[in-house]
Design an enzyme around this catalytic site. Structure first.
Site, mmCIF file in Angstrom:
data_model
loop_
_atom_site.group_PDB
_atom_site.id
_atom_site.type_symbol
_atom_site.label_atom_id
_atom_site.label_comp_id
_atom_site.label_asym_id
_atom_site.label_seq_id
_atom_site.Cartn_x
_atom_site.Cartn_y
_atom_site.Cartn_z
ATOM 1 N N HIS A 100 5.877 1.608 0.939
ATOM 2 C CA HIS A 100 6.410 2.507 1.288
ATOM 3 C C HIS A 100 6.299 2.626 3.415
ATOM 4 O O HIS A 100 5.625 2.734 3.825
ATOM 5 C CB HIS A 100 4.751 3.440 0.888
ATOM 6 C CG HIS A 100 4.077 3.555 -0.535
ATOM 7 N ND1 HIS A 100 3.239 2.180 -0.634
ATOM 8 C CD2 HIS A 100 4.239 4.332 -1.051
ATOM 9 C CE1 HIS A 100 3.164 2.783 -2.353
ATOM 10 N NE2 HIS A 100 3.807 3.935 -2.290
ATOM 11 N N ASP A 103 2.810 2.538 4.989
ATOM 12 C CA ASP A 103 2.231 1.601 4.386
ATOM 13 C C ASP A 103 2.948 0.419 6.044
ATOM 14 O O ASP A 103 2.088 -0.288 6.380
ATOM 15 C CB ASP A 103 3.273 0.355 3.931
ATOM 16 C CG ASP A 103 2.783 1.050 2.408
ATOM 17 O OD1 ASP A 103 1.951 2.046 2.411
ATOM 18 O OD2 ASP A 103 3.517 0.611 1.322
HETATM 19 C C1 XLS Z 1 1.153 4.188 -8.023
HETATM 20 C C2 XLS Z 1 2.488 3.631 -8.067
HETATM 21 C C3 XLS Z 1 2.773 3.084 -6.538
HETATM 22 C C4 XLS Z 1 4.580 2.908 -6.624
HETATM 23 C C5 XLS Z 1 4.990 3.253 -5.164
HETATM 24 O O1 XLS Z 1 0.159 4.301 -9.379
HETATM 25 O O2 XLS Z 1 2.524 2.205 -8.840
HETATM 26 O O3 XLS Z 1 1.887 1.824 -6.004
HETATM 27 O O4 XLS Z 1 4.615 1.457 -7.387
HETATM 28 O O5 XLS Z 1 5.119 4.830 -4.914
#
Ligand code: XLS
Ligand code: NI
Ligand code: NI
Length: 439
Positions: A100, A103
């Site tokens: 993200h 991140d």
């Molecule tokens: C949350 C999601 C998230 C996505 C990316 O439950 O799995 O981590 O993979 O935003």
């Protein structure tokens, strides 16, 4: 700067090895059904769980030190995470990463322009550090759920101002995907859903989500993004009801708005179980609809009702998932470990053990799925089960040439159909067990 000096390069040693830092099943160059294991299994590291999450949960603070020698929230720390991530991936032979926006850099709470400048700086740094390696970006995404502005959703927010911030973040995310040569850009629904219909205009919210997707598609194609957009379905959490409930719902939504050519699915195992499905079910829905995109590899706990994001260690599940994926011709994306170590697994060694366990479990699933396909008994049984549609009235029904009158006439002549035949579930399950556990 190196962070994992005490961890050796992880190599394949075979199933009898007791070396804690060796693969028992993942043998990257081994050929299975005409492709190497690493071609079947494009593994990716999830930045957020591996380099950011420190074990914090609703009941307690972090248990793992992910400062990498720096002060969290600084660009120095952001760069240390890049260095640590690359070293980690290289030690395991992982070729892809996913992240993200927030991140990889600290988000400036006051000014999105500052955050965007930081993103430019860090993506330059990632490109510089991965140059000459075989490490690439699998997909990028944006965190459009953490910041308080997204409390009522992003594309589905009641506030048009907030919608614009979501659009701005996604725009930058797609630009980063192009800059890093990513194969995809992911939309996970975040807070796109509702807590109560008493305050919600569902129609408007869904239409606006479609507008956001359409803007993303048009802008992405304009700037030369040739990869896939992905929807990652999830039925609930954080919202009570999330709009991208499951693959079938998301695919129907994409078709309604003419987005199905540019979007595919990113299927997460734990989200499948939250929706009351198996991972195999979600993958089959993708396969039959030409929507097989990418996988967020993890598993949940049947006794817990939330997204626990555990590393996949259940071979039965990975075998049936790989069976679906192989039969669909493979993934366009890859296997992103959207998985985190349990809170008490709080050392750097545990990060490696977790990835080794996950990679080996998918590799063993691949080996066993190929054996099921080569064995042929399951596929043969299914083919035989539907044989009545291969000729006569059945063929005309399936071709779409039979009319209702013709079917009724056929039934009238037959008076009573034959028993349609045993489903043989237990026999088929015993074949799977036989293939899984024979030595
Ligand atoms: C949350 C999601 C998230 C996505 C990316 O439950 O799995 O981590 O993979 O935003
Ligand atoms: Ni995910
Ligand atoms: Ni998830």
């Amino acid at each position: 700067m190196s962070f994992f000096d005490n961890i050796p390069q992880v190599k394949y040693e075979g199933r009898d090895s007791k070396n804690t830092f060796a693969f028992k099943y993942y043998d990257p160059k081994r050929v299975i059904l005409g492709k190497t294991m690493e071609e079947h299994l494009p593994f990716a590291m999830a930045w957020w769980h591996n380099l950011c999450a420190n074990g914090v949960d609703m009941f307690g603070v972090g248990t793992t030190d992910k400062s990498f020698g720096c002060v969290p929230g600084t660009m120095e720390h952001a760069k240390a995470k890049v260095d640590a991530g690359i070293e980690f991936m290289q030690k395991l032979g992982i070729k892809y990463y996913c992240f993200h926006d927030v991140d990889i850099v600290p988000e400036d709470p006051e000014d999105i322009n500052v955050t965007n400048q930081r993103l430019d700086e860090i993506t330059d740094y990632i490109l510089e550090k991965t140059k000459g390696t075989d490490i690439k970006c699998l997909w990028t995404t944006c965190n459009m759920f953490g910041n308080p502005r997204y409390m009522n959703g992003a594309g589905s927010s009641n506030s048009a101002d907030v919608f614009c911030f979501a659009a701005a973040q996604a725009k930058k995310g797609i630009e980063n995907a192009v800059k890093l040569g990513a194969k995809g850009y992911v939309f996970w629904g975040g807070r796109e859903g509702y807590e109560t219909l008493l305050n919600t205009n569902m129609k408007l919210e869904e239409e606006n989500i479609a507008r956001l997707f359409t803007m993303a598609r048009d802008y992405g194609r304009k700037i030369g993004f040739t990869g896939d957009f992905y929807i990652e379905p999830k039925p609930k959490e954080p919202m009570k009801h999330q709009y991208d409930f499951d693959a079938a719902t998301a695919i129907g939504f994409l078709r309604k708005y003419g987005l199905d050519k540019d979007f595919k699915m990113n299927i997460e195992a734990n989200h499948a179980t939250l929706a009351g499905h198996t991972l195999q079910h979600e993958l089959r829905v993708c396969a039959v609809n030409g929507m097989m995109g990418s996988v967020d590899a993890n598993q949940g706990d049947m006794l817990l009702g939330w997204d626990t994001d555990q590393f996949p260690t259940n071979v039965y599940d990975t075998t049936l998932a790989m069976y679906e994926i192989i039969k669909a011709g493979g993934l366009r994306g890859g296997f992103n470990f959207d998985s985190k170590c349990r809170r008490p697994s709080n050392t750097f060694e545990d990060m490696f053990f977790s990835y080794i366990a996950g990679m080996d479990t998918l590799a063993l699933g691949l080996i066993k799925a190929a054996e099921i396909i080569e064995d042929g008994r399951i596929d043969e049984f299914v083919k035989e089960r539907y044989a009545s549609y291969e000729s006569g009235i059945g063929k005309r029904i399936h071709d779409g040439t039979a009319t209702m009158e013709e079917c009724a006439q056929y039934a009238a002549e037959l008076k009573k159909p034959e028993n349609p035949g045993s489903g043989r579930q237990e026999y088929l399950e015993s074949i799977i067990n036989n293939i899984l556990f024979r030595s």
